[in-house]
Design an enzyme around this catalytic site. Sequence first.
Site, PDB file in Angstrom:
ATOM      1  N   CYS A   1      62.411  31.851  87.758  1.00 46.67           N
ATOM      2  CA  CYS A   1      61.884  31.013  88.622  1.00 46.67           C
ATOM      3  C   CYS A   1      60.384  30.757  87.440  1.00 46.67           C
ATOM      4  O   CYS A   1      59.567  29.600  87.708  1.00 46.67           O
ATOM      5  CB  CYS A   1      61.149  31.892  89.937  1.00 46.67           C
ATOM      6  SG  CYS A   1      62.773  31.874  90.946  1.00 46.67           S
TER       7      CYS A   1
ATOM      8  N   HIS B   1      55.357  27.972  92.048  1.00 42.90           N
ATOM      9  CA  HIS B   1      56.022  27.866  92.082  1.00 42.90           C
ATOM     10  C   HIS B   1      56.378  27.927  93.690  1.00 42.90           C
ATOM     11  O   HIS B   1      56.025  28.871  94.269  1.00 42.90           O
ATOM     12  CB  HIS B   1      56.712  29.216  91.846  1.00 42.90           C
ATOM     13  CG  HIS B   1      58.362  30.111  92.090  1.00 42.90           C
ATOM     14  ND1 HIS B   1      59.092  28.713  91.870  1.00 42.90           N
ATOM     15  CD2 HIS B   1      59.072  30.924  92.469  1.00 42.90           C
ATOM     16  CE1 HIS B   1      60.372  29.404  92.252  1.00 42.90           C
ATOM     17  NE2 HIS B   1      60.324  30.675  92.817  1.00 42.90           N
TER      18      HIS B   1
ATOM     19  N   ASN C   1      63.680  27.223  97.608  1.00 38.88           N
ATOM     20  CA  ASN C   1      63.405  27.648  95.842  1.00 38.88           C
ATOM     21  C   ASN C   1      64.157  27.731  95.490  1.00 38.88           C
ATOM     22  O   ASN C   1      65.649  28.012  95.548  1.00 38.88           O
ATOM     23  CB  ASN C   1      63.481  29.040  96.269  1.00 38.88           C
ATOM     24  CG  ASN C   1      62.931  30.216  95.193  1.00 38.88           C
ATOM     25  OD1 ASN C   1      62.961  29.496  93.854  1.00 38.88           O
ATOM     26  ND2 ASN C   1      62.778  31.434  94.922  1.00 38.88           N
TER      27      ASN C   1
END
Length: 325
Positions: A119, A252, A282
């Site tokens: 990520c 993020h 996500n």
Amino acid sequence: MKPYSRITGTGSYLPPRRVTNAELATELAGRGVETSDTWIVERTGIRARHFAAPEVTSSDLALHACRHALEAAGRTPQEIDLIIVATSTPDMVFPSSACILQHKLGIAGCAAFDLQAVCTGFVYAITVADAMIRSGTATRALVVGAEVFSRILDFSDRSTCVLFGDGAGAVVLEASDTPGILASDLHADGSQVGILCVPGTVSGGKVLGDPFLKMDGQAVFKLAVGVLESAARTTLAKAGRTEADIDWLIPHQANIRIMQGTAKRLKLPMHKLVVTVDQHGNTSAASVPLALDAAVRGGQIRKGDTLMLEGVGGGFTWGAVLLDL
Ligand code: ACO
């Protein structure tokens, strides 16, 4: 040789299939897995995510995002001399999704490679591209985050399968006489491999080990809030700026509570926080460029704004980039 690099265009792409929490809960109930819109919204802030069709790959999503970024920058694929794709869900074991993307863009010859930092991938990738541009190795880069995380989700594990989605985001980063990227700060701690991983691999003609995402959510949560604060502060110090200089924080997009906690620690008002996790879930390496492009196209972020981009994820990896748009 120009001394700086600067973003000249942003783009993103979401696969058309949008799945709300309620739809996902119904689908999971059919498999005997219990969850609810209320649980997902309260714990994560996620309301919907997009899932790619089975035949669609990360490079397909990346291609759409790149075309939008190139159009925004007023550039053609032929003008690109570097492609970096941040992804943990590449099309193949090899060659890289960046090479496949290059071919789909109709170009050949320029450097192209994938970057794997889960990520934090996009934050790593833009830092690498900035360094390559400032060293004269490249002049005009496509920096991409692209993922099909739905491929590595265990839909019998409710603690992870409700969290992730698919998508891609891209920027054109060009050599510039004026500063764009101001400073960055990258880190990794390999002792934390086990808290977030896909342990499987390909060996002897078959998948060896578990090919699904495993996460200790609470361990990730605790580490994430601390490292996002420290990376932002270090990056500001490197650039000689302060929290007051940040117009937009784009962390993020994993969990709204982590994002709000980071903004609070940095004493930033919540209206400076770019939030897309509610609509995208996500999307790992794609989350930051997707959020950036959504805020640019939505008219929130304007040319000249100062942005703090932040990533955190498997590895454990984390980092931040401060830039003037
Ligand atoms: N629906 C309903 N109940 C659920 C679900 C679900 N989808 N998932 C878990 N639960 C239950 C658990 O079974 C547990 O039940 P119990 O108390 O009866 O045992 C209860 O909810 C609480 O579970 P926790 O795991 O303690 O929930 P928590 O509040 O920690 O939230 C979450 C979990 C959302 C995963 C959180 O820990 C988190 O966001 N962590 C960070 C994730 C992250 O930031 N990842 C970023 C990196 S991603 C990358 O790099 C690829």
